[in-house]
Design a protein around this motif. Structure first.
Motif, PDB file in Angstrom:
ATOM      1  N   ALA A   1      12.293   9.293 -13.735  1.00 29.31           N
ATOM      2  CA  ALA A   1      12.648   9.374 -12.318  1.00 29.31           C
ATOM      3  C   ALA A   1      11.667   8.619 -11.423  1.00 29.31           C
ATOM      4  N   PRO A   2      10.333   8.772 -11.590  1.00 26.16           N
ATOM      5  CA  PRO A   2       9.426   8.004 -10.724  1.00 26.16           C
ATOM      6  C   PRO A   2       9.602   6.492 -10.848  1.00 26.16           C
ATOM      7  N   SER A   3      10.031   6.025 -12.007  1.00 25.26           N
ATOM      8  CA  SER A   3      10.296   4.595 -12.171  1.00 25.26           C
ATOM      9  C   SER A   3      11.449   4.160 -11.278  1.00 25.26           C
ATOM     10  N   GLU A   4      12.438   5.018 -11.136  1.00 20.54           N
ATOM     11  CA  GLU A   4      13.570   4.698 -10.272  1.00 20.54           C
ATOM     12  C   GLU A   4      13.173   4.768  -8.797  1.00 20.54           C
ATOM     13  N   TRP A   5      12.241   5.646  -8.442  1.00 20.56           N
ATOM     14  CA  TRP A   5      11.761   5.672  -7.055  1.00 20.56           C
ATOM     15  C   TRP A   5      11.066   4.367  -6.724  1.00 20.56           C
ATOM     16  N   LEU A   6      10.224   3.898  -7.655  1.00 21.09           N
ATOM     17  CA  LEU A   6       9.581   2.605  -7.459  1.00 21.09           C
ATOM     18  C   LEU A   6      10.627   1.493  -7.405  1.00 21.09           C
ATOM     19  N   GLY A   7      11.652   1.586  -8.248  1.00 23.76           N
ATOM     20  CA  GLY A   7      12.710   0.584  -8.237  1.00 23.76           C
ATOM     21  C   GLY A   7      13.419   0.505  -6.904  1.00 23.76           C
ATOM     22  N   PHE A   8      13.674   1.664  -6.296  1.00 20.67           N
ATOM     23  CA  PHE A   8      14.327   1.683  -4.980  1.00 20.67           C
ATOM     24  C   PHE A   8      13.397   1.105  -3.913  1.00 20.67           C
ATOM     25  N   MET A   9      12.122   1.432  -4.006  1.00 17.76           N
ATOM     26  CA  MET A   9      11.161   0.886  -3.049  1.00 17.76           C
ATOM     27  C   MET A   9      11.089  -0.633  -3.181  1.00 17.76           C
ATOM     28  N   TRP A  10      11.042  -1.134  -4.416  1.00 19.04           N
ATOM     29  CA  TRP A  10      11.006  -2.570  -4.645  1.00 19.04           C
ATOM     30  C   TRP A  10      12.275  -3.241  -4.140  1.00 19.04           C
ATOM     31  N   HIS A  11      13.421  -2.657  -4.419  1.00 11.22           N
ATOM     32  CA  HIS A  11      14.687  -3.207  -3.933  1.00 11.22           C
ATOM     33  C   HIS A  11      14.669  -3.313  -2.406  1.00 11.22           C
ATOM     34  N   SER A  12      14.148  -2.281  -1.760  1.00  7.57           N
ATOM     35  CA  SER A  12      14.077  -2.278  -0.297  1.00  7.57           C
ATOM     36  C   SER A  12      13.113  -3.346   0.197  1.00  7.57           C
TER      37      SER A  12
ATOM     38  N   SER B   1       0.814  -1.204   0.000  1.00  9.28           N
ATOM     39  CA  SER B   1       0.000   0.000   0.000  1.00  9.28           C
ATOM     40  C   SER B   1       0.851   1.259   0.000  1.00  9.28           C
ATOM     41  N   ILE B   2       0.322   2.293  -0.646  1.00  6.09           N
ATOM     42  CA  ILE B   2       0.926   3.621  -0.676  1.00  6.09           C
ATOM     43  C   ILE B   2      -0.128   4.623  -0.221  1.00  6.09           C
ATOM     44  N   VAL B   3       0.276   5.550   0.648  1.00  7.47           N
ATOM     45  CA  VAL B   3      -0.617   6.594   1.120  1.00  7.47           C
ATOM     46  C   VAL B   3       0.074   7.934   0.907  1.00  7.47           C
ATOM     47  N   GLY B   4      -0.640   8.895   0.350  1.00  9.18           N
ATOM     48  CA  GLY B   4      -0.033  10.207   0.166  1.00  9.18           C
ATOM     49  C   GLY B   4      -0.771  11.050  -0.847  1.00  9.18           C
ATOM     50  N   ASP B   5      -0.081  12.086  -1.316  1.00  6.11           N
ATOM     51  CA  ASP B   5      -0.673  13.076  -2.213  1.00  6.11           C
ATOM     52  C   ASP B   5      -0.227  12.834  -3.655  1.00  6.11           C
ATOM     53  N   SER B   6      -0.166  13.902  -4.438  1.00  2.40           N
ATOM     54  CA  SER B   6       0.135  13.738  -5.859  1.00  2.40           C
ATOM     55  C   SER B   6       1.559  13.265  -6.119  1.00  2.40           C
ATOM     56  N   LEU B   7       2.482  13.453  -5.159  1.00  2.04           N
ATOM     57  CA  LEU B   7       3.826  12.913  -5.334  1.00  2.04           C
ATOM     58  C   LEU B   7       3.823  11.403  -5.128  1.00  2.04           C
ATOM     59  N   ALA B   8       3.011  10.931  -4.188  1.00  2.00           N
ATOM     60  CA  ALA B   8       2.806   9.485  -4.053  1.00  2.00           C
ATOM     61  C   ALA B   8       2.116   8.944  -5.287  1.00  2.00           C
ATOM     62  N   ASP B   9       1.244   9.768  -5.855  1.00  5.28           N
ATOM     63  CA  ASP B   9       0.518   9.378  -7.060  1.00  5.28           C
ATOM     64  C   ASP B   9       1.473   9.055  -8.207  1.00  5.28           C
ATOM     65  N   GLN B  10       2.631   9.683  -8.215  1.00  3.62           N
ATOM     66  CA  GLN B  10       3.583   9.418  -9.297  1.00  3.62           C
ATOM     67  C   GLN B  10       4.126   7.997  -9.230  1.00  3.62           C
ATOM     68  N   ILE B  11       4.351   7.507  -8.009  1.00  8.84           N
ATOM     69  CA  ILE B  11       4.787   6.121  -7.862  1.00  8.84           C
ATOM     70  C   ILE B  11       3.639   5.182  -8.222  1.00  8.84           C
TER      71      ILE B  11
END
Length: 505
Positions: free
Chosen positions: A475-486, A180-190
């Protein structure tokens, strides 16, 4: 076999090619009698296979060494050290740079490279475009081939766990609450990257369920021919497919009206939201925490695990993953009465943000004591004033301030680092240097996306009007990539790097 020995290690030691096995057979007697590579080399020369031996002898030595490790001593640990060192630790991952991709990104291959479905949206408007073109207008993605040419590469050369929708679904299905992801439009990018990676209008294995409360769930279509295969690969019973494996709750401030009134109590000019109209004044400040209610309900469900299709082993239940972010909407425009004209409410808004962060961390910590939970507070991503001046990544950049006009201000963007510092300090954040799986999901962690965003001032969605949101994919793809790696680093199972085995994928 030790769970830390990843699939690619098994491949090295147990699934070696036929030529390699043939050479091993030929040199076996020589090693038995002489126990020397020199004798083996001479024996191979007599058979006319000298050239093949020269190419494969290092691998033979490596194989023999590996077999000796497995035959005696602390063999699992020895293999672990040789293999797991390749995966990036959190600290190594963040110590990186944007580099040009080895494969040039074109309109013909961009979806394959970024693993977008044919329905996934490309978003990146031209620098001089002040309008709002429709998604099918070429201007809507005019700059995408400029910004998508780069990827984040750790300086150490360590390996990243690559995001894949099949493995992502497996991971999330194995938990009660899913991911799950919770947040605003910046979370929306992920979220948008996830949506573009899994939702396909022409193939409905993954189904999106939006709601008026701005809740977005993704489930598995049980009637799809691949649904049973996915459940078998995940090792879950078919009833698990009835519940979402992914959830996105769009909430700007993360807390409901009563909690908001409590943290902003006493602020000059602030009027309580409790008891006010639900949507007439502000559609983003709810009288209930949708994410907290729905998430708790999901956590109370049961996930039954059985033998997975790949090896017959029963996987372990995964932690239910959830991450939070907030920041851009801590403004008087959203929170104070319209007639309030005080210009400096920075301290009051900071007080509100701190109270919201404290409330979320307290609530999630309490839930984590009763359920298997892996939670993060995501940092803000950088917004760059006057971003139209940039044409490429700036890997040495650490601040969001304008290069041309360092004093330039926009909205509350200067507060983003202040907000992040508060939460990072509260959570005692220090990037982990461990390369080993870390199954420590009891306390909330801080996820630092700043290095992966502050260095991309060139990649904003609408440079003339919007220097906060980013082009996608990129860039948002890389943020998701870092989250997935974690997530994989903290995972309970070791099969999240297995390649897709069906042509359907």
């Amino acid at each position: 076999m030790n769970r830390y020995i990843r699939p690619h290690t098994r491949a090295i030691y147990w699934r070696t090619g036929a030529v390699f096995l043939t050479l091993l057979t030929l040199v076996h007697l020589s090693y038995v009698h002489h126990d020397s590579s020199a004798a083996a080399s001479e024996y191979i020369s007599q058979l006319g296979l000298k050239e093949s031996w020269n190419a494969w002898s290092p691998a033979v030595e490596s194989w023999r060494t590996g077999m000796e490790m497995l035959d005696g001593g602390d063999s699992d640990q020895m293999v672990l050290e040789g293999d797991e060192s390749e995966w990036c630790s959190e600290a190594e991952y963040l110590d990186g740079a944007w580099v040009t991709r080895e494969e040039e990104v074109t309109l013909d291959n961009i979806r394959r490279i970024y693993k977008f479905t044919p329905s996934g949206q490309l978003k990146c408007q031209a620098k001089n475009d002040r309008g709002n073109p429709s998604h099918d207008d070429p201007d809507f993605s005019a700059r995408i081939l400029e910004t998508a040419q780069y990827e984040w590469r750790p300086n150490s050369g360590c390996r990243k766990h690559e995001f894949d929708k099949w493995n992502f679904a497996k991971y999330c299905l194995r938990s009660r609450g899913g991911c799950s992801i919770v947040g605003d439009s910046l979370a929306d990018q992920i979220y948008s990257v996830i949506q573009s990676s899994v939702i396909d209008s022409k193939d409905n294995l993954f189904v999106l369920h939006p709601s008026i409360e701005r809740i977005y769930n993704i489930t598995i279509n049980k009637n799809h021919p691949m649904a049973q295969r996915l459940a078998q690969d995940a090792g879950v019973t078919p009833d698990r497919l009835d519940r979402p494996f992914f959830n996105y709750w769009r909430e700007h401030h993360l807390i409901h009206r009563e909690e908001l009134d409590a943290v902003l109590s006493g602020s000059p000019g602030y009027e309580p939201w409790t008891g006010g109209s639900s949507l007439a004044e502000n559609g983003w400040i709810w009288d209930r925490s949708w994410w907290f209610e729905r998430w708790n309900w999901l956590l109370d469900q049961v996930v039954e695990l059985g033998p997975r299709a790949s090896d017959g082993e029963v996987p372990k239940e995964e932690n239910s993953v959830i991450s939070f972010s907030t920041g851009p909407h801590w403004t008087t425009v959203e929170l104070w009465p319209k007639e309030w004209h005080r210009t400096d409410t920075t301290d009051d808004l900071l007080k509100g943000f701190k109270g919201a962060a404290d409330t979320v961390i307290k609530n999630v910590t309490a839930v984590s004591k009763e359920h298997k939970v892996l939670s993060w507070w995501r940092s803000a991503v950088a917004a760059h004033p006057e971003c139209q001046q940039y044409d490429e990544p700036e890997n040495n950049r650490t601040t969001h301030h304008s290069s041309r006009n360092p004093g330039a201000k926009a909205f509350n963007w200067n507060q983003f680092p202040v907000y992040d510092n508060y939460v990072a300090n509260k959570l005692a954040y220090e990037p982990s240097t461990s390369r080993q799986p870390q199954n420590d999901g009891s306390e909330m962690k801080f996820m630092n996306l700043w290095p992966l965003s502050v260095t991309r001032p060139d990649a904003h969605l609408k440079p003339t009007t919007d220097c906060m949101h980013y082009c996608s994919p990129g860039a948002p793809s890389e943020w998701l990539g870092f989250m997935w790696h974690s997530m994989v680093l903290h995972g309970e199972n070791d099969d999240y790097d297995e390649p897709r085995t069906d042509e359907f994928w």
